[in-house]
Design a protein around this motif. Sequence first.
Motif, PDB file in Angstrom:
ATOM      1  N   UNK A   1       0.853  -1.174   0.000  1.00  0.00           N
ATOM      2  CA  UNK A   1       0.000   0.000   0.000  1.00  0.00           C
ATOM      3  C   UNK A   1       0.899   1.239   0.000  1.00  0.00           C
ATOM      4  N   UNK A   2       0.474   2.248  -0.763  1.00  0.00           N
ATOM      5  CA  UNK A   2       1.154   3.538  -0.783  1.00  0.00           C
ATOM      6  C   UNK A   2       0.136   4.623  -0.436  1.00  0.00           C
ATOM      7  N   UNK A   3       0.589   5.880  -0.352  1.00  0.00           N
ATOM      8  CA  UNK A   3      -0.324   6.950   0.049  1.00  0.00           C
ATOM      9  C   UNK A   3      -1.503   7.141  -0.911  1.00  0.00           C
ATOM     10  N   UNK A   4      -1.309   7.071  -2.245  1.00  0.00           N
ATOM     11  CA  UNK A   4      -2.486   7.188  -3.120  1.00  0.00           C
ATOM     12  C   UNK A   4      -3.515   6.074  -2.888  1.00  0.00           C
ATOM     13  N   UNK A   5      -3.057   4.853  -2.645  1.00  0.00           N
ATOM     14  CA  UNK A   5      -3.988   3.753  -2.361  1.00  0.00           C
ATOM     15  C   UNK A   5      -4.692   3.981  -1.028  1.00  0.00           C
ATOM     16  N   UNK A   6      -3.941   4.508  -0.042  1.00  0.00           N
ATOM     17  CA  UNK A   6      -4.555   4.823   1.243  1.00  0.00           C
ATOM     18  C   UNK A   6      -5.588   5.933   1.086  1.00  0.00           C
ATOM     19  N   UNK A   7      -5.287   6.925   0.258  1.00  0.00           N
ATOM     20  CA  UNK A   7      -6.240   8.016   0.018  1.00  0.00           C
ATOM     21  C   UNK A   7      -7.542   7.468  -0.545  1.00  0.00           C
ATOM     22  N   UNK A  22       2.754  11.274   5.552  1.00  0.00           N
ATOM     23  CA  UNK A  22       3.974  10.556   5.182  1.00  0.00           C
ATOM     24  C   UNK A  22       3.817   9.080   5.470  1.00  0.00           C
ATOM     25  N   UNK A  23       4.450   8.255   4.614  1.00  0.00           N
ATOM     26  CA  UNK A  23       4.377   6.809   4.776  1.00  0.00           C
ATOM     27  C   UNK A  23       5.497   6.279   5.662  1.00  0.00           C
ATOM     28  N   UNK A  24       6.632   6.994   5.754  1.00  0.00           N
ATOM     29  CA  UNK A  24       7.770   6.514   6.534  1.00  0.00           C
ATOM     30  C   UNK A  24       8.403   7.670   7.274  1.00  0.00           C
ATOM     31  N   UNK A  25       8.479   7.684   8.593  1.00  0.00           N
ATOM     32  CA  UNK A  25       7.587   6.918   9.448  1.00  0.00           C
ATOM     33  C   UNK A  25       6.168   7.433   9.278  1.00  0.00           C
ATOM     34  N   UNK A  26       5.217   6.626   9.609  1.00  0.00           N
ATOM     35  CA  UNK A  26       3.820   6.940   9.318  1.00  0.00           C
ATOM     36  C   UNK A  26       3.358   8.164  10.116  1.00  0.00           C
ATOM     37  N   UNK A  40      -2.535  11.188  12.934  1.00  0.00           N
ATOM     38  CA  UNK A  40      -2.128   9.884  13.433  1.00  0.00           C
ATOM     39  C   UNK A  40      -0.623   9.768  13.286  1.00  0.00           C
ATOM     40  N   UNK A  41       0.057   9.368  14.369  1.00  0.00           N
ATOM     41  CA  UNK A  41       1.500   9.165  14.309  1.00  0.00           C
ATOM     42  C   UNK A  41       1.866   7.817  14.904  1.00  0.00           C
ATOM     43  N   UNK A  42       2.919   7.235  14.380  1.00  0.00           N
ATOM     44  CA  UNK A  42       3.478   5.993  14.893  1.00  0.00           C
ATOM     45  C   UNK A  42       4.944   6.283  15.215  1.00  0.00           C
ATOM     46  N   UNK A  43       5.231   6.509  16.496  1.00  0.00           N
ATOM     47  CA  UNK A  43       6.572   6.882  16.935  1.00  0.00           C
ATOM     48  C   UNK A  43       6.939   6.110  18.199  1.00  0.00           C
ATOM     49  N   UNK A 107       6.955   1.074  16.786  1.00  0.00           N
ATOM     50  CA  UNK A 107       5.863   1.786  16.108  1.00  0.00           C
ATOM     51  C   UNK A 107       6.394   2.531  14.887  1.00  0.00           C
ATOM     52  N   UNK A 108       7.585   3.089  15.000  1.00  0.00           N
ATOM     53  CA  UNK A 108       8.185   3.810  13.883  1.00  0.00           C
ATOM     54  C   UNK A 108       8.596   2.915  12.732  1.00  0.00           C
ATOM     55  N   UNK A 109       8.682   1.620  12.985  1.00  0.00           N
ATOM     56  CA  UNK A 109       9.044   0.667  11.927  1.00  0.00           C
ATOM     57  C   UNK A 109       7.833   0.075  11.217  1.00  0.00           C
ATOM     58  N   UNK A 110       6.636   0.403  11.696  1.00  0.00           N
ATOM     59  CA  UNK A 110       5.444  -0.151  11.051  1.00  0.00           C
ATOM     60  C   UNK A 110       5.322   0.349   9.624  1.00  0.00           C
ATOM     61  N   UNK A 111       4.937  -0.546   8.754  1.00  0.00           N
ATOM     62  CA  UNK A 111       4.667  -0.165   7.369  1.00  0.00           C
ATOM     63  C   UNK A 111       3.261   0.409   7.304  1.00  0.00           C
ATOM     64  N   UNK A 112       2.975   1.114   6.243  1.00  0.00           N
ATOM     65  CA  UNK A 112       1.700   1.810   6.095  1.00  0.00           C
ATOM     66  C   UNK A 112       0.483   0.897   6.286  1.00  0.00           C
ATOM     67  N   UNK A 113       0.436  -0.321   5.700  1.00  0.00           N
ATOM     68  CA  UNK A 113      -0.756  -1.166   5.905  1.00  0.00           C
ATOM     69  C   UNK A 113      -1.001  -1.529   7.378  1.00  0.00           C
ATOM     70  N   UNK A 114       0.078  -1.877   8.100  1.00  0.00           N
ATOM     71  CA  UNK A 114      -0.085  -2.243   9.506  1.00  0.00           C
ATOM     72  C   UNK A 114      -0.487  -1.025  10.336  1.00  0.00           C
ATOM     73  N   UNK A 115       0.127   0.110  10.078  1.00  0.00           N
ATOM     74  CA  UNK A 115      -0.197   1.325  10.818  1.00  0.00           C
ATOM     75  C   UNK A 115      -1.636   1.762  10.547  1.00  0.00           C
ATOM     76  N   UNK A 116      -2.102   1.561   9.315  1.00  0.00           N
ATOM     77  CA  UNK A 116      -3.465   1.951   8.952  1.00  0.00           C
ATOM     78  C   UNK A 116      -4.495   1.157   9.758  1.00  0.00           C
ATOM     79  N   UNK A 117      -4.212  -0.109  10.021  1.00  0.00           N
ATOM     80  CA  UNK A 117      -5.119  -0.912  10.858  1.00  0.00           C
ATOM     81  C   UNK A 117      -5.252  -0.276  12.241  1.00  0.00           C
TER      82      UNK A 117
END
Length: 135
Positions: A1-7, A22-26, A40-43, A107-117
């Motif tokens: 998943x990328x930001x356009x797909x998330x949008x 931003x996708x990295x870090x989310x 939403x932040x993952x840090x 949390x900062x290592x989560x990829x966009x799909x996992x963070x989106x959940x």
Amino acid sequence: MNLPALADLLASRGLHLLPGSYAVPVELLVQLPDATIGRFTARGTTLRLRTYSADSLTMITIPAECGCGDHHPQTGPSRMTLSRYAVPLQERIIDGELEYGWHHHEAGHLRLPEATEHFFTLLTQLPTRELVGVA
């Protein structure tokens, strides 16, 4: 998943992904159905969703590298962000250390799909508000 797909995914749920995400870090800036802004932040070991009033958004201009105007324009691109004076209306947190046994910066290592959940989990914990039209 990328930001356009998330949008696209967010749009299917009545949400709007804003520039400045931003996708990295989310880090996601999302306009919620009631016109508030969710950040939403993952840090570190924390997943955090804060909401802000719609007028908390601001545009900043990034200065050019040298700023002399000879080689580059004196001003650079503009970026949408939350105002430095923005005060959260609400906050929901997942403490990764308590929930998942994280100890460092998982949390900062989560990829966009996992963070989106996790974003959707925290979003469901927010009280719902609806805009009421005036006739």
